[in-house]
Design a protein around this motif. Structure first.
Motif, PDB file in Angstrom:
ATOM      1  N   HIS A 175       0.864  -1.189   0.000  1.00 33.57           N
ATOM      2  CA  HIS A 175       0.000   0.000   0.000  1.00 33.57           C
ATOM      3  C   HIS A 175       0.891   1.226   0.000  1.00 33.57           C
ATOM      4  O   HIS A 175       1.931   1.257   0.678  1.00 33.57           O
ATOM      5  CB  HIS A 175      -0.890   0.000   1.244  1.00 33.57           C
ATOM      6  CG  HIS A 175      -2.144   0.796   1.079  1.00 33.57           C
ATOM      7  ND1 HIS A 175      -2.155   2.176   0.991  1.00 33.57           N
ATOM      8  CD2 HIS A 175      -3.439   0.407   0.978  1.00 33.57           C
ATOM      9  CE1 HIS A 175      -3.398   2.604   0.853  1.00 33.57           C
ATOM     10  NE2 HIS A 175      -4.210   1.538   0.838  1.00 33.57           N
ATOM     11  N   THR A 176       0.490   2.253  -0.779  1.00 29.51           N
ATOM     12  CA  THR A 176       1.268   3.493  -0.780  1.00 29.51           C
ATOM     13  C   THR A 176       0.813   4.393   0.362  1.00 29.51           C
ATOM     14  O   THR A 176      -0.317   4.294   0.843  1.00 29.51           O
ATOM     15  CB  THR A 176       1.096   4.242  -2.116  1.00 29.51           C
ATOM     16  OG1 THR A 176      -0.290   4.519  -2.329  1.00 29.51           O
ATOM     17  CG2 THR A 176       1.642   3.418  -3.261  1.00 29.51           C
TER      18      THR A 176
ATOM     19  N   TRP B  48       1.260   7.793   0.000  1.00 30.04           N
ATOM     20  CA  TRP B  48       1.151   9.099  -0.628  1.00 30.04           C
ATOM     21  C   TRP B  48       0.009   9.074  -1.658  1.00 30.04           C
ATOM     22  O   TRP B  48      -0.385   8.021  -2.144  1.00 30.04           O
ATOM     23  CB  TRP B  48       2.474   9.479  -1.303  1.00 30.04           C
ATOM     24  CG  TRP B  48       2.902   8.476  -2.328  1.00 30.04           C
ATOM     25  CD1 TRP B  48       2.562   8.457  -3.655  1.00 30.04           C
ATOM     26  CD2 TRP B  48       3.745   7.336  -2.130  1.00 30.04           C
ATOM     27  NE1 TRP B  48       3.136   7.385  -4.298  1.00 30.04           N
ATOM     28  CE2 TRP B  48       3.879   6.678  -3.379  1.00 30.04           C
ATOM     29  CE3 TRP B  48       4.415   6.808  -1.010  1.00 30.04           C
ATOM     30  CZ2 TRP B  48       4.641   5.522  -3.548  1.00 30.04           C
ATOM     31  CZ3 TRP B  48       5.170   5.664  -1.186  1.00 30.04           C
ATOM     32  CH2 TRP B  48       5.278   5.029  -2.427  1.00 30.04           C
ATOM     33  N   ASN B  49      -0.500  10.247  -1.961  1.00 33.45           N
ATOM     34  CA  ASN B  49      -1.594  10.360  -2.913  1.00 33.45           C
ATOM     35  C   ASN B  49      -1.074  10.557  -4.327  1.00 33.45           C
ATOM     36  O   ASN B  49      -0.065  11.233  -4.557  1.00 33.45           O
ATOM     37  CB  ASN B  49      -2.513  11.536  -2.564  1.00 33.45           C
ATOM     38  CG  ASN B  49      -3.297  11.287  -1.278  1.00 33.45           C
ATOM     39  OD1 ASN B  49      -3.501  10.153  -0.885  1.00 33.45           O
ATOM     40  ND2 ASN B  49      -3.743  12.362  -0.640  1.00 33.45           N
ATOM     41  N   SER B  50      -1.776   9.926  -5.265  1.00 31.37           N
ATOM     42  CA  SER B  50      -1.492  10.129  -6.682  1.00 31.37           C
ATOM     43  C   SER B  50      -2.685  10.870  -7.311  1.00 31.37           C
ATOM     44  O   SER B  50      -3.757  10.975  -6.713  1.00 31.37           O
ATOM     45  CB  SER B  50      -1.284   8.787  -7.388  1.00 31.37           C
ATOM     46  OG  SER B  50      -0.216   8.090  -6.804  1.00 31.37           O
TER      47      SER B  50
ATOM     48  N   ASP C 220      -7.925  12.024  -5.740  1.00 29.90           N
ATOM     49  CA  ASP C 220      -6.752  11.585  -4.975  1.00 29.90           C
ATOM     50  C   ASP C 220      -6.804  10.062  -4.862  1.00 29.90           C
ATOM     51  O   ASP C 220      -7.795   9.505  -4.379  1.00 29.90           O
ATOM     52  CB  ASP C 220      -6.763  12.210  -3.581  1.00 29.90           C
ATOM     53  CG  ASP C 220      -6.471  13.707  -3.646  1.00 29.90           C
ATOM     54  OD1 ASP C 220      -5.769  14.117  -4.588  1.00 29.90           O
ATOM     55  OD2 ASP C 220      -6.973  14.436  -2.772  1.00 29.90           O
TER      56      ASP C 220
ATOM     57  N   ARG D 279      -4.631   6.187  -4.088  1.00 28.78           N
ATOM     58  CA  ARG D 279      -3.477   5.453  -3.535  1.00 28.78           C
ATOM     59  C   ARG D 279      -3.485   4.038  -4.094  1.00 28.78           C
ATOM     60  O   ARG D 279      -4.541   3.471  -4.360  1.00 28.78           O
ATOM     61  CB  ARG D 279      -3.538   5.408  -1.997  1.00 28.78           C
ATOM     62  CG  ARG D 279      -3.309   6.767  -1.365  1.00 28.78           C
ATOM     63  CD  ARG D 279      -3.174   6.673   0.133  1.00 28.78           C
ATOM     64  NE  ARG D 279      -2.992   7.984   0.739  1.00 28.78           N
ATOM     65  CZ  ARG D 279      -2.798   8.181   2.039  1.00 28.78           C
ATOM     66  NH1 ARG D 279      -2.785   7.143   2.873  1.00 28.78           N
ATOM     67  NH2 ARG D 279      -2.626   9.407   2.500  1.00 28.78           N
TER      68      ARG D 279
ATOM     69  N   ARG E 109      -2.739  -0.038  -4.012  1.00 29.23           N
ATOM     70  CA  ARG E 109      -2.636  -1.172  -3.093  1.00 29.23           C
ATOM     71  C   ARG E 109      -2.562  -2.457  -3.924  1.00 29.23           C
ATOM     72  O   ARG E 109      -3.023  -2.493  -5.072  1.00 29.23           O
ATOM     73  CB  ARG E 109      -3.815  -1.218  -2.124  1.00 29.23           C
ATOM     74  CG  ARG E 109      -5.161  -1.547  -2.753  1.00 29.23           C
ATOM     75  CD  ARG E 109      -6.268  -1.522  -1.713  1.00 29.23           C
ATOM     76  NE  ARG E 109      -7.555  -1.913  -2.297  1.00 29.23           N
ATOM     77  CZ  ARG E 109      -8.704  -1.911  -1.617  1.00 29.23           C
ATOM     78  NH1 ARG E 109      -8.734  -1.506  -0.343  1.00 29.23           N
ATOM     79  NH2 ARG E 109      -9.831  -2.283  -2.197  1.00 29.23           N
TER      80      ARG E 109
ATOM     81  N   GLU F 108      -5.785   0.928  -7.894  1.00 31.77           N
ATOM     82  CA  GLU F 108      -5.566   2.316  -7.533  1.00 31.77           C
ATOM     83  C   GLU F 108      -6.908   2.845  -7.024  1.00 31.77           C
ATOM     84  O   GLU F 108      -7.896   2.896  -7.771  1.00 31.77           O
ATOM     85  CB  GLU F 108      -5.068   3.130  -8.728  1.00 31.77           C
ATOM     86  CG  GLU F 108      -4.627   4.510  -8.314  1.00 31.77           C
ATOM     87  CD  GLU F 108      -3.668   5.160  -9.324  1.00 31.77           C
ATOM     88  OE1 GLU F 108      -3.541   6.395  -9.281  1.00 31.77           O
ATOM     89  OE2 GLU F 108      -3.047   4.431 -10.119  1.00 31.77           O
TER      90      GLU F 108
ATOM     91  N   GLN G 212      -9.465   8.019  -2.787  1.00 30.45           N
ATOM     92  CA  GLN G 212      -9.598   8.276  -1.364  1.00 30.45           C
ATOM     93  C   GLN G 212     -10.905   8.992  -1.011  1.00 30.45           C
ATOM     94  O   GLN G 212     -11.338   8.970   0.138  1.00 30.45           O
ATOM     95  CB  GLN G 212      -8.413   9.119  -0.876  1.00 30.45           C
ATOM     96  CG  GLN G 212      -7.084   8.428  -1.039  1.00 30.45           C
ATOM     97  CD  GLN G 212      -7.035   7.111  -0.271  1.00 30.45           C
ATOM     98  OE1 GLN G 212      -7.048   7.111   0.957  1.00 30.45           O
ATOM     99  NE2 GLN G 212      -6.997   5.996  -0.987  1.00 30.45           N
TER     100      GLN G 212
END
Length: 318
Positions: free
Chosen positions: A205-206, A208-210, A220, A222, A224, A251, A254
């Motif tokens: 899991h990241t 930070w936001n992409s 936004d 993230r 996983r 992806e 959020q």
């Protein structure tokens, strides 16, 4: 008097019946002679006493009972009360002979005495007999130690079970996995068999936001992922293994917590472990992709994934 006579006779008969197991009875001690009997008096019995000695030395757990006996003869007028002392003295003179002349360990000898009012040379004696039970126990212990291999069946089964447990291992790791949507940090854990075969699961899991644009709105997101794989090292001396498994990468928005992108499919590749604590994996992933706004997923062939992982392992050394 008759009752006492029968009692003593019975006692001597009992001693004689045990003699077949290993016993020496020395009779005809002179009247009034106890611990001062000389060595020549025992000369006719030396071979039998040597046999007793051999048994005691062969079986350190065995014990010998030395018994001294006295009769009712008055060796001095009105002084027959000393006969019990003579009985004990005859036991001690035989005990000392075994220790001094035959080198018997004193801890293996037990002293006792018996006296009677009946007169007769047969009641003026000293005898020694082996307590059989302890020597039998010693022989049984020797028999167990020298038992044939067929009797060790259950012991061998336990050793096999122990080897099975020692062949199992655990491995944990952290690393970085590539994906169609970018890199993802992962954690991994698995079990191993003889450091040859691994069953591993991993998840990532990241933090930070992409950015992903959908219908003019920037979402936004993230990344996983979750997956599992089997790694097999066919040659122990070559640190390269064959990889096969399955992986799902998403992806996630959020804001809506729904995936904006999805990739899922099998893995086929190789893993190289140049060191015990690090591995690099390259895998071909013929996955299907689904993107927000599409009604159907699309196949995307030719996708390759790579990961680098730092490991720590426990067990599985055999």
């Amino acid at each position: 008097m008759k009752k006492l006579t029968f009692t003593v006779v019975g006692y001597l008969i009992l001693l004689a019946s045990i003699a077949s197991s290993q016993e020496v009875i020395i009779t005809d001690f002179p009247i009034g002679v106890g611990s001062n009997a000389n060595k020549e008096f025992f000369a006719p019995y030396l071979d039998e006493l040597q046999a007793i000695t051999d048994t005691l030395q062969k079986y350190p757990l065995a014990r010998a009972i030395v018994t001294g006996g006295a009769d009712g003869e008055k060796y001095k007028q009105n002084n027959d009360a000393k006969n019990p002392g003579l009985a004990l003295g005859r036991a001690h003179v035989l005990r000392n002979l075994l220790i001094d002349e035959f080198n018997v360990d004193s801890s293996q000898i037990i002293i006792q005495s018996a006296d009677t009012k009946v007169k007769g040379a047969n009641y003026r004696f000293a005898g020694v007999r082996i307590i059989n039970e302890l020597s039998i126990l010693n022989r049984r212990l020797e028999a167990l130690e020298n038992r044939p291999p067929v009797e060790k069946h259950f012991t061998e089964v336990k050793e096999i079970t122990s080897e099975f447990k020692e062949s199992l291992g655990l491995q944990f790791g952290v690393g970085l996995y590539t994906s169609p949507f970018g890199g993802i940090p992962i954690v991994a854990g698995g079990i191993s068999w003889k450091s040859i075969l691994y069953a591993e699961g991993f998840a990532g899991h990241t933090f930070w936001n992409s950015s992903f644009e959908f219908e003019g709105v920037d979402l936004d997101t993230r990344r996983r992922m979750i997956g599992g794989q089997i790694i097999y090292y066919p040659y122990g001396h070559i640190p390269v293994g064959i990889v096969g498994g399955w992986i799902r990468i998403e992806e996630i928005s959020q804001e809506y917590y729904k995936y904006a992108k999805l990739s899922e499919g099998p893995l086929f590749g190789l893993r190289a472990s140049p060191y015990d604590y690090i591995s690099v994996t390259g895998a071909y992933n013929p996955a299907k992709h689904l993107i927000a706004g599409d009604s159907k997923s699309k196949s995307k062939n030719g996708q390759f994934l790579f990961t680098i992982t730092i490991h720590i392992g426990f067990g599985g050394e055999k």
